[in-house]
Design a protein around this motif. Sequence first.
Motif, PDB file in Angstrom:
ATOM      1  N   THR A 186      11.021   1.589   3.342  1.00  0.00           N
ATOM      2  CA  THR A 186      12.120   0.674   3.018  1.00  0.00           C
ATOM      3  C   THR A 186      13.454   1.133   3.578  1.00  0.00           C
ATOM      4  O   THR A 186      14.440   0.397   3.480  1.00  0.00           O
ATOM      5  N   ALA A 187      13.515   2.319   4.144  1.00  0.00           N
ATOM      6  CA  ALA A 187      14.757   2.886   4.678  1.00  0.00           C
ATOM      7  C   ALA A 187      15.821   3.050   3.597  1.00  0.00           C
ATOM      8  O   ALA A 187      17.010   2.944   3.850  1.00  0.00           O
ATOM      9  N   ILE A 188      15.377   3.306   2.389  1.00  0.00           N
ATOM     10  CA  ILE A 188      16.276   3.595   1.267  1.00  0.00           C
ATOM     11  C   ILE A 188      16.150   5.088   0.991  1.00  0.00           C
ATOM     12  O   ILE A 188      15.061   5.650   1.094  1.00  0.00           O
ATOM     13  N   GLU A 189      17.246   5.741   0.637  1.00  0.00           N
ATOM     14  CA  GLU A 189      17.209   7.174   0.364  1.00  0.00           C
ATOM     15  C   GLU A 189      16.220   7.493  -0.758  1.00  0.00           C
ATOM     16  O   GLU A 189      16.082   6.724  -1.706  1.00  0.00           O
ATOM     17  N   LEU A 190      15.558   8.645  -0.646  1.00  0.00           N
ATOM     18  CA  LEU A 190      14.554   9.046  -1.628  1.00  0.00           C
ATOM     19  C   LEU A 190      15.146   9.119  -3.040  1.00  0.00           C
ATOM     20  O   LEU A 190      14.529   8.649  -3.998  1.00  0.00           O
ATOM     21  N   ASN A 191      16.346   9.689  -3.177  1.00  0.00           N
ATOM     22  CA  ASN A 191      16.969   9.787  -4.502  1.00  0.00           C
ATOM     23  C   ASN A 191      17.248   8.404  -5.086  1.00  0.00           C
ATOM     24  O   ASN A 191      17.104   8.199  -6.285  1.00  0.00           O
ATOM     25  N   ASN A 212     -10.688  17.547 -27.461  1.00  0.00           N
ATOM     26  CA  ASN A 212     -11.913  18.283 -27.136  1.00  0.00           C
ATOM     27  C   ASN A 212     -11.635  19.625 -26.447  1.00  0.00           C
ATOM     28  O   ASN A 212     -12.327  20.020 -25.517  1.00  0.00           O
ATOM     29  N   GLY A 213     -10.591  20.311 -26.885  1.00  0.00           N
ATOM     30  CA  GLY A 213     -10.285  21.629 -26.350  1.00  0.00           C
ATOM     31  C   GLY A 213      -9.467  21.622 -25.066  1.00  0.00           C
ATOM     32  O   GLY A 213      -9.337  22.651 -24.419  1.00  0.00           O
ATOM     33  N   TYR A 214      -8.923  20.473 -24.668  1.00  0.00           N
ATOM     34  CA  TYR A 214      -8.119  20.360 -23.449  1.00  0.00           C
ATOM     35  C   TYR A 214      -6.723  19.850 -23.774  1.00  0.00           C
ATOM     36  O   TYR A 214      -6.555  18.913 -24.558  1.00  0.00           O
ATOM     37  N   TYR A 215      -5.710  20.473 -23.150  1.00  0.00           N
ATOM     38  CA  TYR A 215      -4.360  19.915 -23.181  1.00  0.00           C
ATOM     39  C   TYR A 215      -4.347  18.766 -22.177  1.00  0.00           C
ATOM     40  O   TYR A 215      -4.768  18.939 -21.041  1.00  0.00           O
ATOM     41  N   ILE A 216      -3.852  17.623 -22.579  1.00  0.00           N
ATOM     42  CA  ILE A 216      -3.841  16.450 -21.716  1.00  0.00           C
ATOM     43  C   ILE A 216      -2.406  16.183 -21.258  1.00  0.00           C
ATOM     44  O   ILE A 216      -1.477  16.220 -22.064  1.00  0.00           O
ATOM     45  N   SER A 217      -2.233  15.888 -19.978  1.00  0.00           N
ATOM     46  CA  SER A 217      -0.919  15.506 -19.478  1.00  0.00           C
ATOM     47  C   SER A 217      -1.073  14.538 -18.316  1.00  0.00           C
ATOM     48  O   SER A 217      -2.124  14.448 -17.703  1.00  0.00           O
ATOM     49  N   ARG A 218      -0.011  13.817 -18.078  1.00  0.00           N
ATOM     50  CA  ARG A 218       0.033  12.886 -16.952  1.00  0.00           C
ATOM     51  C   ARG A 218       1.073  13.436 -15.985  1.00  0.00           C
ATOM     52  O   ARG A 218       2.227  13.639 -16.363  1.00  0.00           O
ATOM     53  N   VAL A 219       0.687  13.697 -14.757  1.00  0.00           N
ATOM     54  CA  VAL A 219       1.529  14.383 -13.796  1.00  0.00           C
ATOM     55  C   VAL A 219       1.948  13.421 -12.682  1.00  0.00           C
ATOM     56  O   VAL A 219       1.100  12.830 -12.028  1.00  0.00           O
ATOM     57  N   PRO A 220       3.267  13.273 -12.476  1.00  0.00           N
ATOM     58  CA  PRO A 220       3.700  12.409 -11.372  1.00  0.00           C
ATOM     59  C   PRO A 220       3.611  13.131 -10.032  1.00  0.00           C
ATOM     60  O   PRO A 220       3.833  14.333  -9.954  1.00  0.00           O
ATOM     61  N   LYS A 221       3.235  12.389  -8.998  1.00  0.00           N
ATOM     62  CA  LYS A 221       3.214  12.930  -7.640  1.00  0.00           C
ATOM     63  C   LYS A 221       4.451  12.429  -6.927  1.00  0.00           C
ATOM     64  O   LYS A 221       4.896  11.315  -7.147  1.00  0.00           O
ATOM     65  N   VAL A 222       5.019  13.245  -6.076  1.00  0.00           N
ATOM     66  CA  VAL A 222       6.196  12.822  -5.315  1.00  0.00           C
ATOM     67  C   VAL A 222       5.849  12.716  -3.863  1.00  0.00           C
ATOM     68  O   VAL A 222       5.097  13.433  -3.330  1.00  0.00           O
ATOM     69  N   LEU A 259      15.918   4.101  -8.980  1.00  0.00           N
ATOM     70  CA  LEU A 259      15.559   2.708  -9.262  1.00  0.00           C
ATOM     71  C   LEU A 259      14.198   2.596  -9.946  1.00  0.00           C
ATOM     72  O   LEU A 259      14.024   1.814 -10.878  1.00  0.00           O
ATOM     73  N   VAL A 260      13.242   3.390  -9.476  1.00  0.00           N
ATOM     74  CA  VAL A 260      11.906   3.368 -10.085  1.00  0.00           C
ATOM     75  C   VAL A 260      11.996   3.804 -11.540  1.00  0.00           C
ATOM     76  O   VAL A 260      11.380   3.207 -12.423  1.00  0.00           O
ATOM     77  N   GLY A 308       0.769  -1.239   0.000  1.00  0.00           N
ATOM     78  CA  GLY A 308       0.000   0.000   0.000  1.00  0.00           C
ATOM     79  C   GLY A 308       0.799   1.287   0.000  1.00  0.00           C
ATOM     80  O   GLY A 308       0.223   2.362   0.129  1.00  0.00           O
ATOM     81  N   LYS A 309       2.090   1.225  -0.158  1.00  0.00           N
ATOM     82  CA  LYS A 309       2.902   2.441  -0.237  1.00  0.00           C
ATOM     83  C   LYS A 309       3.018   2.820  -1.711  1.00  0.00           C
ATOM     84  O   LYS A 309       3.667   2.127  -2.478  1.00  0.00           O
ATOM     85  N   HIS A 310       2.361   3.930  -2.114  1.00  0.00           N
ATOM     86  CA  HIS A 310       2.285   4.242  -3.541  1.00  0.00           C
ATOM     87  C   HIS A 310       3.067   5.465  -3.973  1.00  0.00           C
ATOM     88  O   HIS A 310       3.279   5.653  -5.154  1.00  0.00           O
ATOM     89  N   THR A 311       3.496   6.297  -3.068  1.00  0.00           N
ATOM     90  CA  THR A 311       4.292   7.444  -3.481  1.00  0.00           C
ATOM     91  C   THR A 311       5.762   7.161  -3.228  1.00  0.00           C
ATOM     92  O   THR A 311       6.121   6.299  -2.425  1.00  0.00           O
ATOM     93  N   LEU A 312       6.612   7.901  -3.917  1.00  0.00           N
ATOM     94  CA  LEU A 312       8.050   7.697  -3.750  1.00  0.00           C
ATOM     95  C   LEU A 312       8.482   7.962  -2.311  1.00  0.00           C
ATOM     96  O   LEU A 312       9.298   7.228  -1.751  1.00  0.00           O
ATOM     97  N   ARG A 313       7.918   8.977  -1.716  1.00  0.00           N
ATOM     98  CA  ARG A 313       8.283   9.319  -0.336  1.00  0.00           C
ATOM     99  C   ARG A 313       7.868   8.205   0.632  1.00  0.00           C
ATOM    100  O   ARG A 313       8.619   7.825   1.522  1.00  0.00           O
ATOM    101  N   GLU A 314       6.663   7.653   0.464  1.00  0.00           N
ATOM    102  CA  GLU A 314       6.217   6.549   1.322  1.00  0.00           C
ATOM    103  C   GLU A 314       7.117   5.331   1.147  1.00  0.00           C
ATOM    104  O   GLU A 314       7.442   4.651   2.113  1.00  0.00           O
ATOM    105  N   LEU A 315       7.507   5.058  -0.099  1.00  0.00           N
ATOM    106  CA  LEU A 315       8.393   3.920  -0.362  1.00  0.00           C
ATOM    107  C   LEU A 315       9.747   4.108   0.312  1.00  0.00           C
ATOM    108  O   LEU A 315      10.292   3.180   0.903  1.00  0.00           O
ATOM    109  N   ALA A 316      10.273   5.312   0.211  1.00  0.00           N
ATOM    110  CA  ALA A 316      11.570   5.591   0.830  1.00  0.00           C
ATOM    111  C   ALA A 316      11.489   5.442   2.347  1.00  0.00           C
ATOM    112  O   ALA A 316      12.390   4.867   2.974  1.00  0.00           O
ATOM    113  N   ASP A 317      10.424   5.939   2.948  1.00  0.00           N
ATOM    114  CA  ASP A 317      10.271   5.849   4.400  1.00  0.00           C
ATOM    115  C   ASP A 317      10.110   4.407   4.872  1.00  0.00           C
ATOM    116  O   ASP A 317      10.701   4.010   5.876  1.00  0.00           O
TER     117      ASP A 317
END
Length: 109
Positions: free
Chosen positions: A34-39, A99-109, A44-45, A23-32
């Motif tokens: 697993t005790a692996i540095e965020l960078n 349909n008049g919208y710019y579409i993008s996919r935005v990553p959350k950190v 790795l991701v 259930g850890k889905h953000t990079l920050r949650e994964l780092a916390d």
Amino acid sequence: MKQDPKQGEREDIKAIRQAHKHGKHTLRELADSTAIELNRVKDLVHKYSLPLTNDYWRAEKYNNPDEVIAYQTLTRLCKRIDAPEFSIRQASMSNGIVNGYYISRVPKV
């Protein structure tokens, strides 16, 4: 005895996947968890293209940049702007307009 760098990388990836499974889905949650540095987690991701659900879909109106629609799932965005899924996916890869919208996919950190 020195540890093989590839072995350490494999163990880190295994820990990241295990944390994601729990259930850890953000990079920050994964780092916390697993005790692996965020960078290191970010590297790795990115390097192994691990499938994490830590991003969202965003649609910005072409004529009015203040009108922004953001959803976690592509299906909800499709219903909201009344466009087929394949065209939204294609537009997100090429910075296109649907349909008049710019579409993008935005990553959350």
